[in-house]
Scaffold this motif. Structure first.
Motif, PDB file in Angstrom:
ATOM      1  N   THR A  94      -1.523  -1.766   3.768  1.00 33.94           N
ATOM      2  CA  THR A  94      -1.969  -0.374   3.983  1.00 33.94           C
ATOM      3  C   THR A  94      -2.543   0.630   3.266  1.00 33.94           C
ATOM      4  OG1 THR A  94       0.533   0.873   3.713  1.00 33.94           O
ATOM      5  CG2 THR A  94      -0.131  -0.311   5.927  1.00 33.94           C
ATOM      6  N   ALA A  95      -3.710  -0.281   2.632  1.00 37.77           N
ATOM      7  CA  ALA A  95      -4.176   0.459   1.060  1.00 37.77           C
ATOM      8  C   ALA A  95      -5.582   1.756   2.428  1.00 37.77           C
ATOM      9  CB  ALA A  95      -5.303  -0.361   0.410  1.00 37.77           C
ATOM     10  N   LEU A 109      -1.240   7.927   6.413  1.00 39.47           N
ATOM     11  CA  LEU A 109      -0.224   7.629   8.021  1.00 39.47           C
ATOM     12  C   LEU A 109       0.457   6.622   7.570  1.00 39.47           C
ATOM     13  CD1 LEU A 109      -1.480   8.777  10.352  1.00 39.47           C
ATOM     14  CD2 LEU A 109      -3.093   6.688  10.516  1.00 39.47           C
ATOM     15  N   ALA A 110      -0.021   5.358   7.087  1.00 40.70           N
ATOM     16  CA  ALA A 110       1.160   4.330   6.758  1.00 40.70           C
ATOM     17  C   ALA A 110       2.200   5.064   6.790  1.00 40.70           C
ATOM     18  CB  ALA A 110       0.457   3.078   6.353  1.00 40.70           C
ATOM     19  N   LEU A 111       2.500   5.776   4.741  1.00 44.10           N
ATOM     20  CA  LEU A 111       3.261   6.101   4.993  1.00 44.10           C
ATOM     21  C   LEU A 111       4.346   6.771   5.748  1.00 44.10           C
ATOM     22  CD1 LEU A 111       5.515   6.987   2.735  1.00 44.10           C
ATOM     23  CD2 LEU A 111       4.069   8.652   1.495  1.00 44.10           C
ATOM     24  N   GLY A 147       0.758  -0.853   0.073  1.00 46.91           N
ATOM     25  CA  GLY A 147       0.065   0.028  -0.202  1.00 46.91           C
ATOM     26  C   GLY A 147       0.266   1.348  -0.622  1.00 46.91           C
ATOM     27  N   LEU A 148       2.423   1.208  -0.367  1.00 47.47           N
ATOM     28  CA  LEU A 148       3.121   1.864  -0.001  1.00 47.47           C
ATOM     29  C   LEU A 148       2.643   3.032  -1.632  1.00 47.47           C
ATOM     30  CD1 LEU A 148       6.022   1.487   1.888  1.00 47.47           C
ATOM     31  CD2 LEU A 148       3.892   2.665   2.884  1.00 47.47           C
ATOM     32  N   LEU A 186       8.110   5.693   7.403  1.00 46.52           N
ATOM     33  CA  LEU A 186       9.637   6.684   7.257  1.00 46.52           C
ATOM     34  C   LEU A 186       9.950   6.770   8.229  1.00 46.52           C
ATOM     35  CD1 LEU A 186       7.678   9.178   4.535  1.00 46.52           C
ATOM     36  CD2 LEU A 186       9.723   7.257   4.696  1.00 46.52           C
ATOM     37  N   GLN A 187       8.087   7.364   9.572  1.00 46.78           N
ATOM     38  CA  GLN A 187       9.099   7.505  11.067  1.00 46.78           C
ATOM     39  C   GLN A 187       9.856   6.144  11.472  1.00 46.78           C
ATOM     40  OE1 GLN A 187       6.005   7.741  14.280  1.00 46.78           O
ATOM     41  NE2 GLN A 187       6.961   9.564  14.465  1.00 46.78           N
TER      42      GLN A 187
END
Length: 464
Positions: free
Chosen positions: A386-387, A392-394, A299-300, A398-399
């Motif tokens: 994470t679709a 938010l998932a991205l 989902g990214l 990244l965090q």
């Protein structure tokens, strides 16, 4: 039009040049994507949403796109100022803006801004939208961009008085990423990136341009010739025009219907100095695997509006290409899979080798193949999607790898865009600020970021 050109066109039954060397909005070819882009930008400007960004490589039709946009806006009563001489900087740029709005510059920036503000307030009271379009904006210096930021501060209680379109080549993205103008970048609400025509649209584009010039069915292009034209031009409209203009000279001796074949395209490309790119074909099984990797690997995979960090100026924003694995020159294996046979689902990307240093991507096989680094890997089966909450998932991903320093809030804003760009640059990927399958693979394979002293300055920052 000169006499010789007129005679040349008349012999072919044409009323005007179908493939001129300059932007031509009279024969505007509109694809579904271009229509969507026009509607999106027009809506943003009419609703006074803020700054709009338009980027594209040389020859992808930016100026033609802007001329069509201006025509539509003026048809609706919008007042438009177009500045195309961006070698004017600072006060000279401001004076050019005033003159294009029909105002007389006073000679001092403070007075000129006051004069422009009065003009914009009057138009706002008359419910007239004012738009400033800056073409070739990649030539602006930092002081001029700061001036544009000040102009965006001219506003009523609820609306911006001046809407701005920044149009330019991809280098504009690097310029906008400089930290000292982050306030300007944060006000960009829409980014449209023009691409070359795809293979399916090339034939339609040529036939449309010929028809608009009066050819009717008297000049036709074979499907194979259209595919060859795409191979030479990569869909770039300026290169298409160069080749097709030469093709027209090769039709003199033919009877109607005059036919443009593959041999004529090859000859025209050679005469116009356009070289055919080296063929890079995907085997059927790998083509399927690569398509799946791009479309549904996780989902990214989202397109992200670019806002690049300052240190990226030396790396061109050329996207990676999906390629078959070739022999190339092997580097020390980054993964045991490099030593054995590639699996059927292996995905391979090509990265322009702008430096001698290979990209740094875990769990990948990296090889040098001429002007490219080849990066191959096998998608991880069963990776969670994470679709349902992609942004938010991205941000969370990244965090986790130490790139996103705000609070994940599901809003695609400057913090997220800068984090993606920093990650790509740090690991030697093309800085496109798009999360393609290669960037997604990098994010998923990096170890969690840990540090003894965490910088908490922006820990509560939001991406709004």
């Amino acid at each position: 039009m000169n006499t010789e050109m007129t005679a040349h066109l008349q012999r072919l039954g044409l009323s005007r040049s179908p493939f001129p060397p300059t932007p031509d909005s009279t024969g505007y070819f509109s694809s579904p994507q271009l229509e969507r882009d026009q509607v999106e930008i027009g809506h943003r400007l009419r609703t006074r949403a803020g700054i709009v960004l338009l980027t594209g490589e040389i020859g992808t039709g930016k100026t033609t796109f802007l001329r069509r946009l201006i025509k539509d806006l003026e048809h609706d009563g919008t007042t438009v100022s177009l500045v195309f001489n961006t070698f004017l900087q600072g006060p000279d740029l401001l004076a050019a803006v005033l003159r294009d709005f029909g105002l007389a510059p006073s000679g001092t920036p403070a007075e000129d801004i006051q004069s422009l503000n009065r003009f914009l307030v009057q138009r706002w009271q008359q419910q007239v939208t004012c738009v400033l379009i800056i073409d070739d904006a990649q030539n602006l210096d930092i002081a001029s961009l700061e001036l544009l930021r000040l102009l965006t501060c001219l506003e009523s209680e609820q609306e911006k008085l001046l809407q701005i379109v920044l149009a330019g080549q991809p280098e504009l993205l690097t310029l906008l990423a400089r930290p000292e103008i982050r306030q300007l970048t944060s006000r960009i609400t829409t980014h449209v990136q023009l691409q070359g025509l795809d293979a399916a649209a090339i034939g339609q584009y040529v036939r449309f341009r010929l028809s608009a010039a009066g050819a009717g069915d008297d000049i036709v292009i074979d499907d194979d010739a259209a595919r060859a034209l795409h191979a030479y031009s990569t869909g770039n409209q300026r290169r298409i025009h160069l080749i097709m203009d030469r093709c027209l000279y090769g039709l003199y001796g033919q009877q109607t219907p005059r036919r443009i074949g593959t041999a004529l395209v090859h000859t025209a490309a050679a005469e116009s100095g356009v070289r055919s790119p080296a063929p890079r074909r995907l085997p059927p099984r790998m083509a399927i695997a690569a398509s799946l990797g791009l479309a549904v690997a996780s989902g990214l995979t989202w397109a992200v509006i670019s806002a690049l960090p300052d240190s990226h100026a030396s790396r061109p924003a050329t996207p990676a290409q999906v390629l078959p694995a070739t022999s190339g020159t092997s580097l020390p294996a980054r993964d045991p899979a490099c030593d054995g046979n590639r699996a059927a689902d292996t995905v391979t990307y090509a990265i322009p080798a702008t430096t001698a240093q290979p990209p740094s991507i875990p769990q990948s096989c990296i090889r040098r193949d001429g002007d490219y680094w080849q990066v191959s890997w096998q998608p991880v089966a069963g990776r969670a999607s994470t679709a349902d909450a992609p942004v938010l998932a991205l941000q969370q991903a990244l965090q986790k790898v130490g790139q996103y320093d705000g609070r994940p809030d599901g809003v695609l804003g400057p913090l997220t865009r800068r984090a993606i760009a920093r990650l790509q640059h740090a690991h030697g990927l093309p800085v496109t600020a798009q999360v393609d399958a290669l960037t997604e693979h990098l994010i998923s394979t990096l170890p969690p970021f840990t540090t003894a002293s965490t910088n908490t300055t922006d820990v509560h920052s939001h991406d709004r």
